[in-house]
Motif scaffolding. Structure first.
Motif, PDB file in Angstrom:
ATOM      1  N   ASN A  78      37.178 -44.536 -23.642  1.00 55.41           N
ATOM      2  CA  ASN A  78      37.451 -44.381 -22.221  1.00 55.41           C
ATOM      3  C   ASN A  78      37.736 -45.757 -21.621  1.00 55.41           C
ATOM      4  O   ASN A  78      36.854 -46.608 -21.545  1.00 55.41           O
ATOM      5  CB  ASN A  78      36.255 -43.736 -21.511  1.00 55.41           C
ATOM      6  CG  ASN A  78      36.594 -43.271 -20.107  1.00 55.41           C
ATOM      7  OD1 ASN A  78      37.506 -43.806 -19.475  1.00 55.41           O
ATOM      8  ND2 ASN A  78      35.876 -42.278 -19.621  1.00 55.41           N
ATOM      9  N   LEU A  79      38.993 -45.962 -21.206  1.00 58.74           N
ATOM     10  CA  LEU A  79      39.429 -47.231 -20.618  1.00 58.74           C
ATOM     11  C   LEU A  79      39.767 -47.068 -19.141  1.00 58.74           C
ATOM     12  O   LEU A  79      40.464 -47.908 -18.556  1.00 58.74           O
ATOM     13  CB  LEU A  79      40.659 -47.760 -21.376  1.00 58.74           C
ATOM     14  CG  LEU A  79      40.420 -48.183 -22.827  1.00 58.74           C
ATOM     15  CD1 LEU A  79      41.750 -48.434 -23.528  1.00 58.74           C
ATOM     16  CD2 LEU A  79      39.533 -49.414 -22.896  1.00 58.74           C
ATOM     17  N   SER A  80      39.277 -46.033 -18.523  1.00 62.05           N
ATOM     18  CA  SER A  80      39.629 -45.716 -17.138  1.00 62.05           C
ATOM     19  C   SER A  80      39.264 -46.843 -16.178  1.00 62.05           C
ATOM     20  O   SER A  80      38.316 -47.601 -16.400  1.00 62.05           O
ATOM     21  CB  SER A  80      38.917 -44.438 -16.695  1.00 62.05           C
ATOM     22  OG  SER A  80      39.343 -43.340 -17.466  1.00 62.05           O
ATOM     23  N   ALA A  81      40.042 -46.902 -15.085  1.00 63.21           N
ATOM     24  CA  ALA A  81      39.775 -47.841 -13.992  1.00 63.21           C
ATOM     25  C   ALA A  81      39.815 -49.302 -14.440  1.00 63.21           C
ATOM     26  O   ALA A  81      38.995 -50.124 -14.040  1.00 63.21           O
ATOM     27  CB  ALA A  81      38.447 -47.524 -13.317  1.00 63.21           C
ATOM     28  N   ASN A  82      40.749 -49.606 -15.318  1.00 67.65           N
ATOM     29  CA  ASN A  82      41.050 -50.982 -15.690  1.00 67.65           C
ATOM     30  C   ASN A  82      42.542 -51.219 -15.471  1.00 67.65           C
ATOM     31  O   ASN A  82      43.349 -50.309 -15.659  1.00 67.65           O
ATOM     32  CB  ASN A  82      40.699 -51.240 -17.156  1.00 67.65           C
ATOM     33  CG  ASN A  82      39.195 -51.254 -17.395  1.00 67.65           C
ATOM     34  OD1 ASN A  82      38.485 -52.120 -16.915  1.00 67.65           O
ATOM     35  ND2 ASN A  82      38.705 -50.248 -18.120  1.00 67.65           N
ATOM     36  N   ASN A  83      42.904 -52.425 -15.108  1.00 70.03           N
ATOM     37  CA  ASN A  83      44.292 -52.735 -14.753  1.00 70.03           C
ATOM     38  C   ASN A  83      45.128 -53.037 -16.006  1.00 70.03           C
ATOM     39  O   ASN A  83      45.629 -54.155 -16.198  1.00 70.03           O
ATOM     40  CB  ASN A  83      44.317 -53.919 -13.783  1.00 70.03           C
ATOM     41  CG  ASN A  83      45.619 -54.003 -13.013  1.00 70.03           C
ATOM     42  OD1 ASN A  83      46.239 -52.981 -12.720  1.00 70.03           O
ATOM     43  ND2 ASN A  83      46.046 -55.211 -12.689  1.00 70.03           N
ATOM     44  N   LEU A  84      45.288 -52.019 -16.850  1.00 72.09           N
ATOM     45  CA  LEU A  84      45.987 -52.206 -18.118  1.00 72.09           C
ATOM     46  C   LEU A  84      47.498 -52.248 -17.942  1.00 72.09           C
ATOM     47  O   LEU A  84      48.198 -52.934 -18.699  1.00 72.09           O
ATOM     48  CB  LEU A  84      45.625 -51.072 -19.090  1.00 72.09           C
ATOM     49  CG  LEU A  84      44.132 -50.868 -19.359  1.00 72.09           C
ATOM     50  CD1 LEU A  84      43.940 -49.771 -20.393  1.00 72.09           C
ATOM     51  CD2 LEU A  84      43.462 -52.152 -19.806  1.00 72.09           C
TER      52      LEU A  84
ATOM     53  N   ARG B 218      40.173 -38.911 -28.746  1.00 73.05           N
ATOM     54  CA  ARG B 218      40.124 -38.722 -27.290  1.00 73.05           C
ATOM     55  C   ARG B 218      40.325 -40.063 -26.590  1.00 73.05           C
ATOM     56  O   ARG B 218      39.626 -41.035 -26.888  1.00 73.05           O
ATOM     57  CB  ARG B 218      38.781 -38.112 -26.877  1.00 73.05           C
ATOM     58  CG  ARG B 218      38.521 -36.783 -27.566  1.00 73.05           C
ATOM     59  CD  ARG B 218      37.213 -36.163 -27.115  1.00 73.05           C
ATOM     60  NE  ARG B 218      37.047 -34.872 -27.776  1.00 73.05           N
ATOM     61  CZ  ARG B 218      36.460 -33.822 -27.239  1.00 73.05           C
ATOM     62  NH1 ARG B 218      35.969 -33.888 -26.017  1.00 73.05           N
ATOM     63  NH2 ARG B 218      36.357 -32.691 -27.893  1.00 73.05           N
ATOM     64  N   LEU B 219      41.264 -40.080 -25.655  1.00 68.66           N
ATOM     65  CA  LEU B 219      41.589 -41.315 -24.946  1.00 68.66           C
ATOM     66  C   LEU B 219      41.754 -41.032 -23.462  1.00 68.66           C
ATOM     67  O   LEU B 219      42.510 -40.139 -23.068  1.00 68.66           O
ATOM     68  CB  LEU B 219      42.887 -41.908 -25.506  1.00 68.66           C
ATOM     69  CG  LEU B 219      43.452 -43.139 -24.793  1.00 68.66           C
ATOM     70  CD1 LEU B 219      42.496 -44.329 -24.891  1.00 68.66           C
ATOM     71  CD2 LEU B 219      44.822 -43.500 -25.362  1.00 68.66           C
ATOM     72  N   SER B 220      41.044 -41.790 -22.629  1.00 70.54           N
ATOM     73  CA  SER B 220      41.221 -41.678 -21.188  1.00 70.54           C
ATOM     74  C   SER B 220      41.791 -42.969 -20.627  1.00 70.54           C
ATOM     75  O   SER B 220      41.242 -44.052 -20.845  1.00 70.54           O
ATOM     76  CB  SER B 220      39.894 -41.366 -20.497  1.00 70.54           C
ATOM     77  OG  SER B 220      40.093 -41.332 -19.091  1.00 70.54           O
ATOM     78  N   LEU B 221      42.899 -42.817 -19.890  1.00 74.11           N
ATOM     79  CA  LEU B 221      43.568 -43.934 -19.229  1.00 74.11           C
ATOM     80  C   LEU B 221      43.674 -43.654 -17.736  1.00 74.11           C
ATOM     81  O   LEU B 221      44.643 -44.023 -17.084  1.00 74.11           O
ATOM     82  CB  LEU B 221      44.960 -44.141 -19.832  1.00 74.11           C
ATOM     83  CG  LEU B 221      44.993 -44.518 -21.323  1.00 74.11           C
ATOM     84  CD1 LEU B 221      46.414 -44.444 -21.863  1.00 74.11           C
ATOM     85  CD2 LEU B 221      44.401 -45.896 -21.545  1.00 74.11           C
ATOM     86  N   GLU B 222      42.668 -43.000 -17.198  1.00 73.69           N
ATOM     87  CA  GLU B 222      42.677 -42.670 -15.774  1.00 73.69           C
ATOM     88  C   GLU B 222      42.685 -43.938 -14.927  1.00 73.69           C
ATOM     89  O   GLU B 222      41.937 -44.888 -15.179  1.00 73.69           O
ATOM     90  CB  GLU B 222      41.442 -41.834 -15.417  1.00 73.69           C
ATOM     91  CG  GLU B 222      41.355 -41.483 -13.949  1.00 73.69           C
ATOM     92  CD  GLU B 222      40.211 -40.542 -13.632  1.00 73.69           C
ATOM     93  OE1 GLU B 222      40.076 -40.180 -12.448  1.00 73.69           O
ATOM     94  OE2 GLU B 222      39.456 -40.176 -14.537  1.00 73.69           O
ATOM     95  N   SER B 223      43.561 -43.961 -13.930  1.00 74.92           N
ATOM     96  CA  SER B 223      43.622 -45.055 -12.974  1.00 74.92           C
ATOM     97  C   SER B 223      43.773 -46.417 -13.661  1.00 74.92           C
ATOM     98  O   SER B 223      42.996 -47.337 -13.435  1.00 74.92           O
ATOM     99  CB  SER B 223      42.360 -45.049 -12.095  1.00 74.92           C
ATOM    100  OG  SER B 223      42.511 -45.901 -10.999  1.00 74.92           O
ATOM    101  N   CYS B 224      44.791 -46.515 -14.501  1.00 76.61           N
ATOM    102  CA  CYS B 224      45.043 -47.759 -15.246  1.00 76.61           C
ATOM    103  C   CYS B 224      46.365 -48.412 -14.847  1.00 76.61           C
ATOM    104  O   CYS B 224      46.831 -49.331 -15.521  1.00 76.61           O
ATOM    105  CB  CYS B 224      45.034 -47.501 -16.747  1.00 76.61           C
ATOM    106  SG  CYS B 224      43.376 -47.280 -17.428  1.00 76.61           S
TER     107      CYS B 224
END
Length: 362
Positions: free
Chosen positions: A61-67, A88-94
């Motif tokens: 889960n990498l959500s909420a990072n400025n990727l 499973r990968l989350s990129l929410e709000s990236c």
């Protein structure tokens, strides 16, 4: 096996050390949460290398990072690698855009393990959703859960998605909430969803600017798709007329809906007789969310008549008792005593895979 670093100020140097450990053959970590860790695109090179080397990591889960798109491009290099085991990968709000979707769509075609992808709260737009839809269309795509909530697309994307879903046999959970689909967009999607060959089990359409005009189409999906078990229609102007149409379908023995979200749907006491009748005849519905609807004491009274009955199989009812007057609160309290199998609570969704919010869990 589980490491939660959410909210830690890890930054780029910390990630480098962490990824060195992930690459070690003795590392057994399976689930890693790195939301709100002030990560940038620079970190993604190290993460990408770790994803290729790690044989145990399946949840990230990498959500909420400025990727941004540059970071996602680096991650996709790992996703395309045959040794990547991530499921499973989350990129929410990236900070993703349609540019990142191009890399993701290519990765989805070659990756054989990724089954869950969350892209919520990114400005993908219709062009970005088209790229993702093109990947879904391909039989090589193995995605089972796709979250596109609040991705700034319109009813135009419904056409792209519906065309793709005709061919897709793996997708079971689809979240399109908080997008400007409107009735016309959902009608297009229902043409696919109502087909018995559609394998979708969980559909989330919260806050999609829907009205009672689309309820006939949704009712047709309920009647004709035996696989659909969960339907969330919260925060849409369905009103009592729309609810009546849905209840007619829910009372039919063909309905397999187990979980129904109706939070903030402008419902009043006028629909409660239909809801009550549905609860008595439907033996599969076990979870229903009615919070933030002005049902009134009269409506609560009608619901409670059904909730007290042994014929009612409901186990979880979303209702805030404090939102009603004393008389209605007393009726609900009596139901809880007479029906010990029923739980009435103000929040119907506990985070967990069963409600689709797998990306918040480890």
């Amino acid at each position: 096996m589980h490491l939660d670093l959410k909210g830690s100020k890890i930054e780029n140097n910390g990630i480098k050390s962490l990824c060195e450990a992930l690459k070690h053959p003795d590392c057994k970590l399976q689930n890693l949460r790195l939301e709100f860790c002030e990560l940038t695109a620079v970190c993604c090179l190290n993460i990408s290398k770790a994803l290729i080397k790690s044989q145990s990591l399946i949840f990230l889960n990498l959500s909420a990072n400025n990727l941004l798109d540059d970071g996602v491009k680096l991650l996709c290099e790992a996703l395309r690698h045959p040794k990547c085991c991530l499921e499973r990968l989350s990129l929410e709000s990236c900070g993703l855009t349609e540019v990142g979707c191009e890399d993701l769509s290519l990765a989805l075609l070659s990756n054989k393990t990724l089954t869950h992808l969350c892209l919520a709260d990114n400005v993908l737009g219709d062009d970005g959703v088209k790229l993702v839809s093109d990947a879904l269309k391909d039989p090589q795509c193995t995605l089972q859960s796709l979250v596109l909530r609040c991705c700034h697309f319109t009813s135009l994307s419904s056409e792209y998605l519906s065309t793709s879903l005709v061919h897709n046999k793996s997708l079971k959970h689809l979240d399109l909430g908080s997008n400007y689909l409107q009735d016309d967009g959902v009608k297009l999607l229902c043409d696919v969803f109502r087909q018995p060959s559609c394998n979708l089990q969980d559909l989330e359409l919260m806050g999609c600017v829907l009205t009672d005009a689309c309820c006939l189409d949704l009712a047709s999906v309920i009647l004709n798709n035996p696989n659909l078990h969960s339907l969330d229609l919260g925060n849409n102007e369905l009103k009592d007329d729309g609810m009546k149409i849905l209840c007619d379908a829910l009372r039919h023995p063909n309905s397999n809906i187990q979980k129904l979200g109706l939070e903030y749907c402008s419902l009043t006491s006028l629909c409660c007789q239909d809801l009550s009748s549905t609860l008595l005849s439907n033996q599969r519905l076990i979870n229903m969310n009615l919070t933030q609807n002005a049902l009134g004491c009269e409506g609560i009274g009608k619901l409670c008549e059904a909730l007290k009955s042994q014929e009612c199989k409901l186990q979880i009812l979303g209702l805030c008792k404090e939102a009603f007057d004393e008389e209605a609160q007393k009726l609900l309290e009596e139901v809880e005593v007479s029906n010990p199998h029923l739980v009435i609570k103000p929040y119907c969704n506990d985070y967990g895979e069963e409600d689709g919010s797998w990306w918040w869990c480890s």
